[in-house]
Enzyme design. Structure first.
Site, PDB file in Angstrom:
ATOM      1  N   GLU A  12      14.865  -0.175  15.933  1.00 41.79           N
ATOM      2  CA  GLU A  12      13.971  -1.385  15.538  1.00 41.79           C
ATOM      3  C   GLU A  12      14.681  -2.649  15.325  1.00 41.79           C
ATOM      4  O   GLU A  12      14.257  -3.867  15.648  1.00 41.79           O
ATOM      5  CB  GLU A  12      13.370  -1.030  14.145  1.00 41.79           C
ATOM      6  N   SER A  69       1.537  44.840 -29.518  1.00 41.63           N
ATOM      7  CA  SER A  69       3.011  45.602 -30.431  1.00 41.63           C
ATOM      8  C   SER A  69       3.875  44.102 -30.117  1.00 41.63           C
ATOM      9  O   SER A  69       5.140  44.756 -30.725  1.00 41.63           O
ATOM     10  CB  SER A  69       3.445  46.767 -29.933  1.00 41.63           C
TER      11      SER A  69
END
Length: 686
Positions: A83, A343
């Site tokens: 680019e 429990s």
């Protein structure tokens, strides 16, 4: 030819002149949008900064903020080579590219390449315009020069990485990498990097999920140009071209969705929310919960909470097997749903009994039929074990011994202690706490239960669980659950609980629970580093015939520890004051538990006259040391033994006894006479 050259030169001069006049023109232009004020996606990240779940912006875009350090250096090098080769040397406008663009404009009577630098592209992304005219290009140059003056090169590059379009509602390289490759762009192959470079040039026309051939050709052009500029070997270019192009988008990450949603709701204005959740462990436990839930049936769910008990930080929280599963009510947070623990509360009953000097792990206790008014507890298998050590009674989860101990400890005291430690106990509407609480007659959440077990691992002190890092500074101080010795006794006993089939013994301390009617199966355990809680059941609370904590939840618990990636850390060593003795060497009252506390009550029973139960005593000091606290005893047969929090202190023949306090706090004082009768009080030293 001469005419074209003249036109090109004049065009170049015009563009260059526009660039040099930027300082004058910029004053007449409105300011660019503030990059810091752009509407980025909300990101919820884990303990190492890894993305757990992003949220689309208000207009439905995935726009994830990116820094240069967030992407693969190979991608950055490829981007700049393709680019803007002179990105790090120009000041926003590349004069060489300007001349090239002017020549092409002169030759074709239209803008071909545009001379756009990465900085100019950022300017266009900050100030979108659809026209491709000379005036628009000059405006971009002016904006680019202004950006270069205000920002560093890395800041400009970061804006490009955050704003570049990739088709549809994807903006920024992170969103594109997650959508097309299912990963962050930190590590990219050459083929992946080339595709991400190619897409922003024509994002809609090259979307691989819609135009895969165009995307492949665009990627090939990037590879060819970059190879020409950087000298990539031909065989590597060919391999990259042959790599498949993703044909469809992947879903965005959605780890810990319940935790993420709750965090966003609590801080709606934050763009980045940091959780304590470990992304790797969260992912592993979500897979575990989903796989195990499927083995139980379509309507059964699994929830898991894992915490670092030293800090209270939540490492993973799986609130349902599948957030999007309607059949399992996937969006219901099952880690915070009130359920009967069965429990699973028994260890805290035993812990208070140890703390009060009522029992020791080697104390003998009866498991025989017993009745408390109209209540007659029975064991799960409707059998009785006879006389057993307290250690075995807890490991086998026998009901009768647990109720006998709870009757002596006191239901109200157990409730108060658990609540004081941060565990929210909720009783059925209109019902007062009763002995059935010890067998699950109360509501508790998986999160709170896991926090209480972490308190056992922390030697009796609980800390609030923290999931958002911002909440750590606001967390309440540690709360007392049990004294150190009692908590260690419980952990030591639970570490010997028989594990599930094919699991290693003595690796973790754990306890299971099954609620009445097979509605809830639990398993909670800890090693020296982590505490993990597991719940299995139906979200609607309906029974699941045959579901048990030991067979349904415990195997998941052990598998969860295995998926942490570490061997279980050793439990803490025995603290000072712990009695490591066989039954026959224990003090007489600790050798055998009696439900009434004294067997046959003698007429001249021993009594603590001072301090009275519930008293508050002021500590005194002399020469920088705490002075002994005096006790006054009546009745009983000498010699007398004083126990402080269950630990024997002294034997004496007088009626005026004392003990050396450790410091402020609650203390359980017990005096045992020569016949084994005892009296006990709880006082607060301050």
């Amino acid at each position: 030819m001469r005419r074209s050259l003249a036109i090109a030169l004049s065009g170049a001069a015009l563009l260059a002149g526009g660039a040099f006049a930027a300082g004058f023109w910029a004053r007449s232009l409105p300011p660019l949008p503030d990059p810091a004020a752009l509407p980025y996606s909300i990101e919820v990240v884990g303990r190492e900064g890894r993305l757990l779940r992003p949220y689309a912006t208000g207009d439905g875009r995935w726009r994830l903020k990116a820094e240069v350090s967030d992407v693969d250096p190979r991608y950055l090098a490829m981007l700049i080579a393709y680019e803007d080769r002179r990105f790090y040397s120009h000041r926003g406008v590349d004069p060489v590219a300007v001349v090239r663009a002017a020549w092409q404009w002169a030759a074709h009577r239209e803008i071909v390449s545009g001379a756009s630098t990465l900085t100019m592209q950022v300017a266009r992304l900050l100030e979108p315009r659809s026209e491709r005219t000379l005036g628009a290009k000059l405006r971009q140059m002016v904006r680019a020069i202004a950006l270069e003056r205000a920002l560093s090169k890395d800041e400009i590059l970061s804006l490009y990485l955050s704003l570049a379009p990739y088709g549809g509602n994807l903006e920024g390289v992170r969103a594109a990498s997650l959508a097309y490759f299912g990963k962050e762009p930190k590590r990219l192959s050459r083929a992946e990097a080339a595709l991400l470079v190619a897409l922003p040039q024509s994002p809609e026309a090259r979307r691989p999920d819609r135009h895969i051939d165009r995307a492949r050709r665009a990627r090939a052009r990037v590879l060819d140009r970059v190879a020409e500029a950087t000298g990539i070997p031909a065989d590597e270019v060919a391999a990259a071209k042959a790599h498949p192009v993703p044909a469809q988008r992947k879903p965005m990450p959605a780890l810990a969705p319940h935790a993420a949603d709750q965090a966003v709701a609590a801080a709606p204005d934050s763009r980045r929310i940091e959780l304590t959740i470990d992304e790797r462990l969260q992912r592993a436990l979500e897979i575990l919960a989903r796989d195990r839930a499927d083995t139980f049936g379509r309507e059964v769910a699994v929830a898991i909470v894992a915490v670092e008990h030293a800090s209270g930080e939540v490492l993973a929280r799986v609130a349902s097997p599948d957030f999007f599963d309607k059949e399992r009510a996937g969006q219901v947070d099952l880690t915070r749903a009130l359920r009967s623990p069965g429990s699973a509360l028994k260890p805290f009953i035993y812990g208070l009994a140890f703390e009060d000097g009522l029992a020791h792990p080697e104390t003998l206790i009866d498991d025989r039929p017993a009745r408390y008014g109209s209540y007659a507890p029975e064991n799960f298998d409707s059998t009785f074990q006879g006389t057993v050590p307290v250690r075995r009674a807890l490991q086998l989860s026998l009901n009768v011994p647990a109720v006998a101990l709870l009757e002596r400890v006191g239901v109200a005291r157990l409730t108060a202690r658990l609540s004081q430690a941060g565990g929210g106990m909720v009783f059925p509407k209109g019902e007062a706490p009763g002995l059935a609480m010890g067998l699950g007659g109360v509501g508790v959440t998986l999160t709170d239960l896991t926090m209480l077990y972490a308190g056992l691992a922390r030697q009796g002190m609980t800390v609030p669980l923290v999931e958002r890092r911002s909440d750590k500074a606001l967390a309440r101080p540690p709360s007392r659950l049990l004294d150190r010795v009692a908590a260690w006794y419980v952990g030591h006993v639970l570490s010997g609980t028989p594990p599930p089939d094919n699991a290693a013994r003595n690796r973790i301390a754990f306890k299971t629970g099954t609620s009445y009617g097979y509605r809830d199966a639990w398993a909670v355990g800890f090693d020296g580093r982590r505490t993990i809680g597991v719940w299995v059941g139906r979200p609607d609370g309906a029974p699941v015939p045959g579901i048990l904590g030991r067979t349904a939840a415990a195997p998941i618990l052990f598998d969860a520890f295995a998926r942490t990636g570490d061997l279980p850390a050793p439990l803490a060593a025995a603290p000072k004051g712990a009695i490591l003795s066989a039954n026959g060497r224990l003090p007489l009252p600790l050798q055998r538990f009696s439900a009434d506390g004294e067997g046959v009550r003698p007429r001249n029973r021993v009594r603590i006259m001072f301090p009275p139960n519930g008293a508050r005593l002021e500590l005194a000091t002399a020469d920088g040391r705490l002075e002994p606290v005096a006790l006054k005893i009546a009745g009983g047969v000498e010699p007398l033994t004083v126990l402080v929090n269950g630990v024997p202190q002294q034997r004496a023949s007088g009626r005026m006894l004392s003990f050396d306090p450790m410091g402020p706090g609650f203390v359980r004082l017990t005096v045992v006479d020569g016949k084994g009768t005892a009296d006990s009080v709880m006082v607060r030293l301050q």
